[in-house]
Design an enzyme around this catalytic site. Structure first.
Site, PDB file in Angstrom:
ATOM      1  N   ARG A 116      -1.771 -19.616  -5.795  1.00 26.82           N
ATOM      2  CA  ARG A 116      -1.791 -18.684  -4.652  1.00 26.82           C
ATOM      3  C   ARG A 116      -0.366 -18.253  -4.311  1.00 26.82           C
ATOM      4  O   ARG A 116      -0.116 -17.094  -3.980  1.00 26.82           O
ATOM      5  CB  ARG A 116      -2.472 -19.318  -3.425  1.00 26.82           C
TER       6      ARG A 116
ATOM      7  N   TYR B 192      -7.609   7.065   5.565  1.00 26.88           N
ATOM      8  CA  TYR B 192      -8.719   6.495   4.815  1.00 26.88           C
ATOM      9  C   TYR B 192      -9.674   5.824   5.809  1.00 26.88           C
ATOM     10  O   TYR B 192      -9.217   5.122   6.727  1.00 26.88           O
ATOM     11  CB  TYR B 192      -8.151   5.477   3.819  1.00 26.88           C
TER      12      TYR B 192
ATOM     13  N   ASP C 127       1.050   4.855   3.108  1.00 25.38           N
ATOM     14  CA  ASP C 127       0.014   4.615   2.109  1.00 25.38           C
ATOM     15  C   ASP C 127       0.156   5.704   1.048  1.00 25.38           C
ATOM     16  O   ASP C 127      -0.112   6.869   1.305  1.00 25.38           O
ATOM     17  CB  ASP C 127      -1.361   4.654   2.791  1.00 25.38           C
TER      18      ASP C 127
ATOM     19  N   LYS D 245      -7.368   2.778  -7.199  1.00 24.87           N
ATOM     20  CA  LYS D 245      -7.440   4.202  -7.468  1.00 24.87           C
ATOM     21  C   LYS D 245      -6.583   4.552  -8.694  1.00 24.87           C
ATOM     22  O   LYS D 245      -6.868   4.085  -9.764  1.00 24.87           O
ATOM     23  CB  LYS D 245      -7.022   4.974  -6.211  1.00 24.87           C
TER      24      LYS D 245
HETATM   25  C1  LIG Z   1      -9.297   3.249  -1.227  1.00 24.32           C
HETATM   26  C2  LIG Z   1      -8.184   3.403  -0.295  1.00 24.32           C
HETATM   27  C3  LIG Z   1      -7.754   2.332   0.494  1.00 24.32           C
HETATM   28  C4  LIG Z   1      -8.437   0.988   0.481  1.00 24.32           C
HETATM   29  O1  LIG Z   1      -8.297   0.341  -0.733  1.00 24.32           O
HETATM   30  P1  LIG Z   1      -9.366  -0.693  -1.336  1.00 24.32           P
HETATM   31  O2  LIG Z   1      -8.769  -1.062  -2.640  1.00 24.32           O
HETATM   32  O3  LIG Z   1     -10.669   0.039  -1.460  1.00 24.32           O
HETATM   33  O4  LIG Z   1      -9.484  -1.827  -0.388  1.00 24.32           O
HETATM   34  C5  LIG Z   1      -6.666   2.543   1.318  1.00 24.32           C
HETATM   35  N1  LIG Z   1      -6.055   3.740   1.385  1.00 24.32           N
HETATM   36  C6  LIG Z   1      -6.460   4.791   0.657  1.00 24.32           C
HETATM   37  C7  LIG Z   1      -5.738   6.093   0.778  1.00 24.32           C
HETATM   38  C8  LIG Z   1      -7.543   4.674  -0.207  1.00 24.32           C
HETATM   39  O5  LIG Z   1      -7.936   5.725  -0.922  1.00 24.32           O
END
Ligand SMILES: *Cc1c(COP(=O)(O)O)cnc(C)c1O
Length: 406
Positions: free
Chosen positions: A51, A110, A184, A209
């Site tokens: 961890r 998001y 983000d 993504k």
């Molecule tokens: C999908 C997404 C998230 C969340 O990510 P997960 O891997 O699904 O937990 C956060 N920000 C954006 C812009 C996203 O597209």
């Protein structure tokens, strides 16, 4: 050899990774052991418990640190950290705050980030949260800041309306007030946009993504260039335990190797499709950062561009792989259109090699309160397209056939 000075097309393949010193294996082995032997109590090779320390996760963390332009000396991950999901990364960043602290967030986020902020951490952590349309410039942001403001959270391009935030302006305001700025960067990826270079403190990603890129792994990342924040985030990651598994770290690392090639194709396909959609009689509006009609076209060119061109000159603007459209019609037309696409899959998520389409109001953004959805323009005739790397001709044919059926 960390390849931190190499061009980004080289860094996606090599940064943070060395051949295994024992076997010479070119790819970092998936290191599954949960514990590591000690010579004498407290005497180990830098690895105690998985961890806290894991070589496969470290390799991924160093790779993304290099891509986002971070290099924290004396940190085994150079400023990157990998989490079990994008939301786990976001949640751990929020742990930097204390009860009663004030967070200013972009008003278009998001859906899951909005849910975590409003429905979880406001209650469990006592955070005060202001949602602000930061597209209107730094003045509104200045006015929203209070003595308790400790963090500014932005997404750009935003999801799903593809609004842009002036990264330079926000970073300057945050720095002037000593507020932690977080971006983000999931939609743009470090191929097109590197928030740390604009002065941001922390970059967050859903590795699910574009970085993973193949819709086969869920993961999240944070990257910072500030040693104090990296130390704190590492402590929090280990304390909360929201780590990415060794196997998933390997999958994301493998995905990143083709990030440069994939993003080029995502952008080329999306540009062509956006231009086509804009001319289509069944579409009333298209938003895409690569179109001259984008309301923040100039900002798009300042924020998003190929950062390392082969000849090292200039900046070539790029719009990314996401397109949002408003159809001529309402919910019925949207439903028929989304049921009719064949090659493009009707599914949540984005950033994979395959094209996906979805209905934000019913799917990804259902957790955003209806009045907030209306303000943002997340209407019943809005569809969001994640353009994959298939043949653009096949994608256009699929869309045209679906339009014919509504
Ligand atoms: C999908 C997404 C998230 C969340 O990510 P997960 O891997 O699904 O937990 C956060 N920000 C954006 C812009 C996203 O597209």
């Amino acid at each position: 050899m960390e390849h931190t000075n190499a061009r980004i097309e080289t860094r996606v393949i090599h940064a943070g990774q060395q051949p295994d010193p024992i076997t010479g294996a070119v790819m970092p082995p998936v290191s599954l052991s949960s514990t590591y032997i000690q010579k004498s109590p407290g005497q180990h090779a830098g690895y105690e418990y998985s961890r806290s320390h894991n070589p496969t996760r470290y390799a991924l963390e160093r790779s993304v640190a290099a891509l986002e332009g971070a290099h924290v000396a004396d940190d085994p991950s150079h400023g990157g950290l990998a989490f079990s999901s994008g939301m786990a990364a976001t949640g751990t960043v929020l742990e930097l705050l204390s009860a009663g602290d004030h967070l200013i967030a972009m008003d278009d986020l998001y859906g899951g980030t909005n849910r975590l902020f409003s429905q979880v951490r406001q209650r469990s952590q006592g955070l005060m949260i202001t949602y602000l349309d930061m597209t209107s410039g730094p003045d509104a942001l200045e006015q929203a800041i209070t003595d308790r403001t400790k963090m500014i959270w932005v997404e750009t391009p935003t999801n799903p309306t593809l609004k842009l935030v002036d990264l330079t302006a926000v970073a300057q305001v945050a720095a002037r007030h000593g507020i932690i700025s977080v971006c983000d960067n999931t939609f743009a990826t470090p191929m097109l946009q590197r928030p740390l270079a604009f002065g941001f403190d922390i970059v967050a990603h859903s590795a699910t993504k574009y970085l993973g890129g193949h819709s086969d792994v869920v993961g999240g990342l944070t990257i910072t260039n500030r040693p104090d924040l990296q130390q704190r985030l590492r402590f929090l990651q280990n304390s909360v335990g929201s780590i990415l598994s060794p196997f998933d770290s390997y999958l994301v690392l493998r995905g990143i190797k083709t990030l440069a090639l994939r993003m080029q194709r995502h952008c080329e396909n999306a540009q062509q499709i956006a231009e086509w959609l804009e001319q289509h009689p069944r579409v009333t509006r298209v938003t895409y950062p690569g179109l001259p009609s984008h309301p923040q076209r100039d900002l798009a060119r300042r924020n998003m561009f190929w950062v390392d061109e082969a000849d090292g000159t200039g900046r070539r603007p790029a719009g990314g792989g996401m397109i949002t459209i408003w159809l001529d019609g309402g919910l019925d037309e949207s439903r028929r259109f989304l049921e009719a696409v064949k090659l493009i899959s009707l599914a949540e998520s984005l950033g994979g090699v395959e094209s996906l389409i979805e209905h934000p109001a019913i799917m990804t953004h259902a957790s955003v309160p209806p009045d907030q959805r209306r303000t943002l323009g997340i209407d019943d005739n809005m569809c969001r397209l994640s353009v994959g790397i298939e043949s653009v001709d096949d994608l256009l044919a699929d869309l045209e056939a679906a339009f014919k059926s509504i």
